[in-house]
Design an enzyme around this catalytic site. Structure first.
Site, PDB file in Angstrom:
ATOM      1  N   CYS A  25      74.686  41.301  61.953  1.00 20.32           N
ATOM      2  CA  CYS A  25      75.463  39.906  61.601  1.00 20.32           C
ATOM      3  C   CYS A  25      76.017  38.821  62.581  1.00 20.32           C
ATOM      4  CB  CYS A  25      76.269  40.189  60.339  1.00 20.32           C
ATOM      5  SG  CYS A  25      75.919  41.279  59.161  1.00 20.32           S
ATOM      6  N   CYS A  55      82.462  39.431  60.523  1.00 17.58           N
ATOM      7  CA  CYS A  55      82.309  40.577  60.352  1.00 17.58           C
ATOM      8  C   CYS A  55      80.773  41.226  60.627  1.00 17.58           C
ATOM      9  CB  CYS A  55      82.620  41.070  58.844  1.00 17.58           C
ATOM     10  SG  CYS A  55      81.598  40.539  57.574  1.00 17.58           S
ATOM     11  N   HIS A 105      73.587  33.106  54.315  1.00 16.61           N
ATOM     12  CA  HIS A 105      74.064  34.108  55.547  1.00 16.61           C
ATOM     13  C   HIS A 105      72.507  34.489  56.165  1.00 16.61           C
ATOM     14  CE1 HIS A 105      75.346  36.984  58.076  1.00 16.61           C
ATOM     15  NE2 HIS A 105      76.029  37.792  57.119  1.00 16.61           N
TER      16      HIS A 105
END
Length: 396
Positions: free
Chosen positions: A94, A383, A353
């Site tokens: 991510c 995160c 995202h």
């Protein structure tokens, strides 16, 4: 031999509107998404000779489909950059897009580059199913396909099960740890959508979003207008029968790309542009994978300490919203961080995202916010699945 560390500037930042899973960008390859933002970035800087770009750094979390074979190099070629411009693809899940920005900035700071492009791209819609190679030829019986869209696959049997929990289960663990109930998560998600919808209406994103030609997607596709607590309350928990994490308070699956132009002072002079912001510091940290959502806590503390700053010095923060529970957990562990400064124009719960692009999106968002304000210090932090955190401090 010692070298002087150079200042690193964010000259510009651009991104696509973020598409829904199976939505408006599902027909566009990830390397084409990446090439689009590279072309847009160059078009916005007419003083830049493309041959002056020393390297292209792109983040990507998948790498199993059409973005294989080093999507940064493929995108640079597709965008029409000279064949002499190299490219490298980085993967920190991510955090990949922000990792690309950090690595590009580090190359400039050390004098290995003067002008670089950094960003990320992801098409979760087009992530393929993969078939593990059999141990022998012509196997009999059914074979298992694995989706590469999100999460664990082909997990090493030596990996302790406690470290291989699904991302949503990790969000439930964070919610349990900090006593974050369903209502608080839903309220946070609704606020993210409301801020994002208002920001689009007010033209806030016009300066940083470059729509794709021939695709009817003028704004981020996942933003919902007019949501209510009653509608959110009807959603079924996604990971536990009596859990608190739902599709409504989790980030969606998305497609998109983002890119930033970085330069040192010599590069700035060659470009003839005033930068949006300056890179001040960065940090990557790690923690128990079960609580990956709390990764921004220590990463942010470390990056700010390296910059000689505190949370009270920040004027804006982009904290990527993987889950509402995760953001609320981070805020619970960072009492010095004013929640009003966090994601002022909506976050990933609303905007989306697209994994490899998100870090570049939030870094660009912070840079644009600082430029509009004319002064200030901003933090971009995410995160990262399997227990990491990444943070970047920018200033104007």
């Amino acid at each position: 031999m010692s070298r002087t560390v150079r200042e690193v500037y964010v000259v510009d930042a651009v991104r696509t509107p973020v598409g829904k899973y199976g939505g408006a960008l599902a027909g566009t390859r990830p390397d084409d998404l990446a090439a689009h933002v590279l072309r847009a970035l160059l078009a916005r800087t007419p003083g830049l000779d493309p041959a002056r770009v020393d390297d292209v750094f792109l983040g990507n979390a998948n790498g199993a489909g059409e973005e294989n074979r080093n999507v940064a190099r493929m995108a640079a070629l597709l965008a029409g950059l000279p064949v002499t411009v190299p490219g490298t693809t980085v993967n920190r899940l991510c955090g990949s897009g922000l990792e690309a920005v950090v690595q590009a900035g580090r190359a400039i700071a050390l004098g290995d580059a003067s002008i670089a492009v950094a960003g990320g791209a992801e098409s979760m819609s087009r992530a393929p199913w993969v078939l593990q190679k059999p141990g022998r030829g012509f196997p009999a019986g059914p074979q298992e396909l694995w989706s590469t869209t999100l999460g664990w696959r082909m997990t090493n049997p030596a990996m302790p099960p406690k470290w291989a929990v699904p991302l949503g289960e990790s969000a439930e663990l964070v919610a349990e740890k900090h006593g974050i109930d369903r209502e608080a998560q839903d309220a946070y998600a609704l606020a993210s959508h409301a801020k994002a919808a208002r920001a689009w209406k007010d033209g806030h994103y016009d300066a940083e979003v470059a729509p794709l030609d021939g695709i009817d997607l003028p704004r981020d596709e996942s933003v919902r207008d007019g949501g209510t607590p009653a509608v959110m309350a009807k959603l079924t928990p996604s990971f536990r029968p009596a859990g608190t994490v739902t599709a409504g308070n989790s980030s969606p699956l998305n497609d998109g790309a983002a890119a930033l132009l970085l330069a040192d002072e010599d590069g700035l002079r060659a470009l003839g542009r005033e930068p949006l912001a300056r890179v001040r510091a960065s940090a990557v940290t790690a923690l128990d994978p079960r609580y990956f959502g709390l990764g921004p806590v220590e990463a942010s503390r470390t990056a700010l300490a390296r910059a000689g700053l505190g949370f009270e010095d920040l004027t804006t923060v982009e904290l990527n919203e993987a889950f509402a529970a995760q953001v609320l957990g981070c805020l619970a562990e960072l009492p010095a961080l004013d929640p009003a400064k966090v994601n002022p124009y909506g976050g990933a719960l609303a905007l989306g995202h697209p994994l490899g692009a998100s870090g570049a999106r939030i870094a660009g968002a912070v840079a644009h916010q600082l430029a509009r304000a004319g002064t200030g210090t901003g933090l971009a932090t995410l995160c990262i699945g399997v227990g990491q955190g990444l943070a970047l401090v920018l200033e104007r």
